[in-house]
Design an enzyme around this catalytic site. Sequence first.
Site, PDB file in Angstrom:
ATOM      1  N   CYS A 255       0.848  -1.180   0.000  1.00  0.00           N
ATOM      2  CA  CYS A 255       0.000   0.000   0.000  1.00  0.00           C
ATOM      3  C   CYS A 255       0.885   1.232   0.000  1.00  0.00           C
ATOM      4  O   CYS A 255       1.972   1.223   0.589  1.00  0.00           O
ATOM      5  CB  CYS A 255      -0.880  -0.025   1.250  1.00  0.00           C
ATOM      6  SG  CYS A 255      -2.116   1.269   1.270  1.00  0.00           S
ATOM      7  N   ILE A 256       0.440   2.304  -0.664  1.00  0.00           N
ATOM      8  CA  ILE A 256       1.224   3.538  -0.714  1.00  0.00           C
ATOM      9  C   ILE A 256       0.277   4.724  -0.663  1.00  0.00           C
ATOM     10  O   ILE A 256      -0.792   4.708  -1.281  1.00  0.00           O
ATOM     11  CB  ILE A 256       2.105   3.592  -1.980  1.00  0.00           C
ATOM     12  CG1 ILE A 256       2.994   4.848  -1.974  1.00  0.00           C
ATOM     13  CG2 ILE A 256       1.288   3.499  -3.248  1.00  0.00           C
ATOM     14  CD1 ILE A 256       4.051   4.843  -3.074  1.00  0.00           C
ATOM     15  N   LEU A 257       0.650   5.741   0.095  1.00  0.00           N
ATOM     16  CA  LEU A 257      -0.186   6.938   0.222  1.00  0.00           C
ATOM     17  C   LEU A 257       0.688   8.151   0.514  1.00  0.00           C
ATOM     18  O   LEU A 257       1.547   8.113   1.395  1.00  0.00           O
ATOM     19  CB  LEU A 257      -1.201   6.775   1.362  1.00  0.00           C
ATOM     20  CG  LEU A 257      -1.991   8.036   1.739  1.00  0.00           C
ATOM     21  CD1 LEU A 257      -2.960   8.418   0.614  1.00  0.00           C
ATOM     22  CD2 LEU A 257      -2.743   7.846   3.048  1.00  0.00           C
ATOM     23  N   THR A 258       0.469   9.216  -0.241  1.00  0.00           N
ATOM     24  CA  THR A 258       0.963  10.537   0.133  1.00  0.00           C
ATOM     25  C   THR A 258      -0.245  11.335   0.595  1.00  0.00           C
ATOM     26  O   THR A 258      -1.246  11.427  -0.130  1.00  0.00           O
ATOM     27  CB  THR A 258       1.633  11.262  -1.058  1.00  0.00           C
ATOM     28  OG1 THR A 258       2.668  10.433  -1.586  1.00  0.00           O
ATOM     29  CG2 THR A 258       2.221  12.591  -0.617  1.00  0.00           C
ATOM     30  N   ARG A 264       1.866  16.233  -5.083  1.00  0.00           N
ATOM     31  CA  ARG A 264       2.461  17.047  -6.163  1.00  0.00           C
ATOM     32  C   ARG A 264       3.789  17.687  -5.749  1.00  0.00           C
ATOM     33  O   ARG A 264       4.150  18.746  -6.241  1.00  0.00           O
ATOM     34  CB  ARG A 264       1.477  18.117  -6.650  1.00  0.00           C
ATOM     35  CG  ARG A 264       0.193  17.543  -7.225  1.00  0.00           C
ATOM     36  CD  ARG A 264      -0.722  18.630  -7.756  1.00  0.00           C
ATOM     37  NE  ARG A 264      -1.942  18.082  -8.322  1.00  0.00           N
ATOM     38  CZ  ARG A 264      -2.063  17.643  -9.559  1.00  0.00           C
ATOM     39  NH1 ARG A 264      -1.024  17.695 -10.383  1.00  0.00           N
ATOM     40  NH2 ARG A 264      -3.205  17.149 -10.005  1.00  0.00           N
ATOM     41  N   LYS A 265       4.487  17.039  -4.826  1.00  0.00           N
ATOM     42  CA  LYS A 265       5.796  17.540  -4.405  1.00  0.00           C
ATOM     43  C   LYS A 265       6.898  16.503  -4.617  1.00  0.00           C
ATOM     44  O   LYS A 265       8.011  16.672  -4.133  1.00  0.00           O
ATOM     45  CB  LYS A 265       5.747  17.951  -2.924  1.00  0.00           C
ATOM     46  CG  LYS A 265       4.795  19.113  -2.648  1.00  0.00           C
ATOM     47  CD  LYS A 265       4.816  19.512  -1.180  1.00  0.00           C
ATOM     48  CE  LYS A 265       3.882  20.689  -0.908  1.00  0.00           C
ATOM     49  NZ  LYS A 265       3.892  21.092   0.521  1.00  0.00           N
ATOM     50  N   TYR A 267       6.829  13.357  -3.488  1.00  0.00           N
ATOM     51  CA  TYR A 267       6.940  12.374  -2.404  1.00  0.00           C
ATOM     52  C   TYR A 267       6.465  10.986  -2.843  1.00  0.00           C
ATOM     53  O   TYR A 267       6.985   9.972  -2.364  1.00  0.00           O
ATOM     54  CB  TYR A 267       6.162  12.826  -1.176  1.00  0.00           C
ATOM     55  CG  TYR A 267       6.812  13.970  -0.432  1.00  0.00           C
ATOM     56  CD1 TYR A 267       8.146  13.892  -0.037  1.00  0.00           C
ATOM     57  CD2 TYR A 267       6.100  15.122  -0.115  1.00  0.00           C
ATOM     58  CE1 TYR A 267       8.747  14.933   0.652  1.00  0.00           C
ATOM     59  CE2 TYR A 267       6.694  16.171   0.570  1.00  0.00           C
ATOM     60  CZ  TYR A 267       8.015  16.070   0.949  1.00  0.00           C
ATOM     61  OH  TYR A 267       8.617  17.104   1.633  1.00  0.00           O
ATOM     62  N   GLY A 268       5.463  10.925  -3.722  1.00  0.00           N
ATOM     63  CA  GLY A 268       4.983   9.616  -4.180  1.00  0.00           C
ATOM     64  C   GLY A 268       6.071   8.836  -4.891  1.00  0.00           C
ATOM     65  O   GLY A 268       6.307   7.656  -4.592  1.00  0.00           O
ATOM     66  N   GLU A 291       1.644  -4.566  -4.997  1.00  0.00           N
ATOM     67  CA  GLU A 291       0.438  -5.385  -4.929  1.00  0.00           C
ATOM     68  C   GLU A 291      -0.697  -4.690  -5.671  1.00  0.00           C
ATOM     69  O   GLU A 291      -0.845  -3.476  -5.608  1.00  0.00           O
ATOM     70  CB  GLU A 291       0.057  -5.603  -3.454  1.00  0.00           C
ATOM     71  CG  GLU A 291      -1.114  -6.522  -3.227  1.00  0.00           C
ATOM     72  CD  GLU A 291      -1.380  -6.769  -1.756  1.00  0.00           C
ATOM     73  OE1 GLU A 291      -2.557  -6.942  -1.394  1.00  0.00           O
ATOM     74  OE2 GLU A 291      -0.409  -6.774  -0.970  1.00  0.00           O
ATOM     75  N   SER A 295      -4.436   2.178  -6.642  1.00  0.00           N
ATOM     76  CA  SER A 295      -5.375   3.287  -6.809  1.00  0.00           C
ATOM     77  C   SER A 295      -5.034   4.031  -8.092  1.00  0.00           C
ATOM     78  O   SER A 295      -3.960   3.848  -8.673  1.00  0.00           O
ATOM     79  CB  SER A 295      -5.288   4.236  -5.614  1.00  0.00           C
ATOM     80  OG  SER A 295      -4.024   4.903  -5.609  1.00  0.00           O
TER      81      SER A 295
END
Length: 391
Positions: A255-258, A264-265, A267-268, A291, A295
């Site tokens: 799972c990944i989330l900024t 928009r900086k 970081y993702g 995985e 999104s």
Amino acid sequence: MQPLEVGTRVLCRWRDGKHHPVKVIERRRLQSGGPNDYEYYVHYTEFNRRLDEWVRLEQLDLDSVENDVDEKVEDKVTGLKMTRHQKRKIDETHVEGHEELDAASLREHEEFTKVKNIATIELGRYEIETWYFSPFPPEYNDCLNLYFCEFCLTFMKRKQQLQRHMKKCDLKHPPGDEIYRSGTLSMFEVDGKKNKVYGQNLCYLAKLFLDHKTLYYDVDLFLFYVLCECDDRGCHMVGYFSKEKHSEESYNLACILTLPPYQRKGYGKFLIAFSAAYELSKKEGKVGTPERPLSDLGLLSYRGYWTRVLLDILKKHKGNISIKELSDMTAIRAEDILATLQALELIQYRKGQHVICADPKVLDRHLKAAGRGGLEVDVSKLIWTPYKEQG
């Protein structure tokens, strides 16, 4: 007038001042109004579900009403009741971001998450509008707003509770080991087994911004990598990724989330590169892949990262190079490399094998379109032992 039925299609005035087509997903009676005074939860059919919201009647253009209401039918697979139109639409198409869910799972997901339960959260210095439903415990069913401790992620119903908590909470960073620091950026590795409540609270928080995410109550099997911006007040969470401690499918990211204030900086892509740097640095030299399903924003970030990494290598490389060699160099799965190069039209199928066509002018054009590469991961600043080698 009679209240609008669930399923009605109508034009609604949005925050840009313009009217957009919506579908009524749910309705509820206003406590301060009469028997026919309702507010409506609507889905803007032109946009992602993250923009769904409750609106008042005055925001709706009643001259544009289209009734799309049908008798309820029961789905034999899930037992869920829905209109025939809803069932047919889901049977025929997969919703954006859920391409790998089967029809039954998708219907169940849509039904149980159709209305977001928390409108806003306060986290550190930010008040953030939420995007999706998250299954908080039943005692929070009556809450529209939640207040999170930005360090331990305990959540509360009232601002006063948070203020009292902050006087007692002695954490100034995520619980776990700091494994990376470069300038004001730090990464912390949090073991879900050692910090179960933190891991569960992080999942509750993340689900507010990830439509597809499965909420894992058993966080023992996961490691969480929390990225922070640091100042004299502490380490403030920017985003995170998680991964299984032992993935049979070679997933290097679950799972990944900024968080929205930090998007928009770059970081993702930093989080993606960091997860790849982990796999590269392991002695086994295994390749990895995220995985699925990703999104919509996660997929965009991954495509951007894969594109930039592969174009940089092809630009600098002299002579021929194979997909396997690219995979060994980058720890990106061969299938992901192939899909990325095909999307860029940099690959041809000749005599039974894929051939990379790396014309310098074409590469330059793609590099320009790809934009900046985001924040760089300085591998020399990584200080950690891969999980399976820890004593």
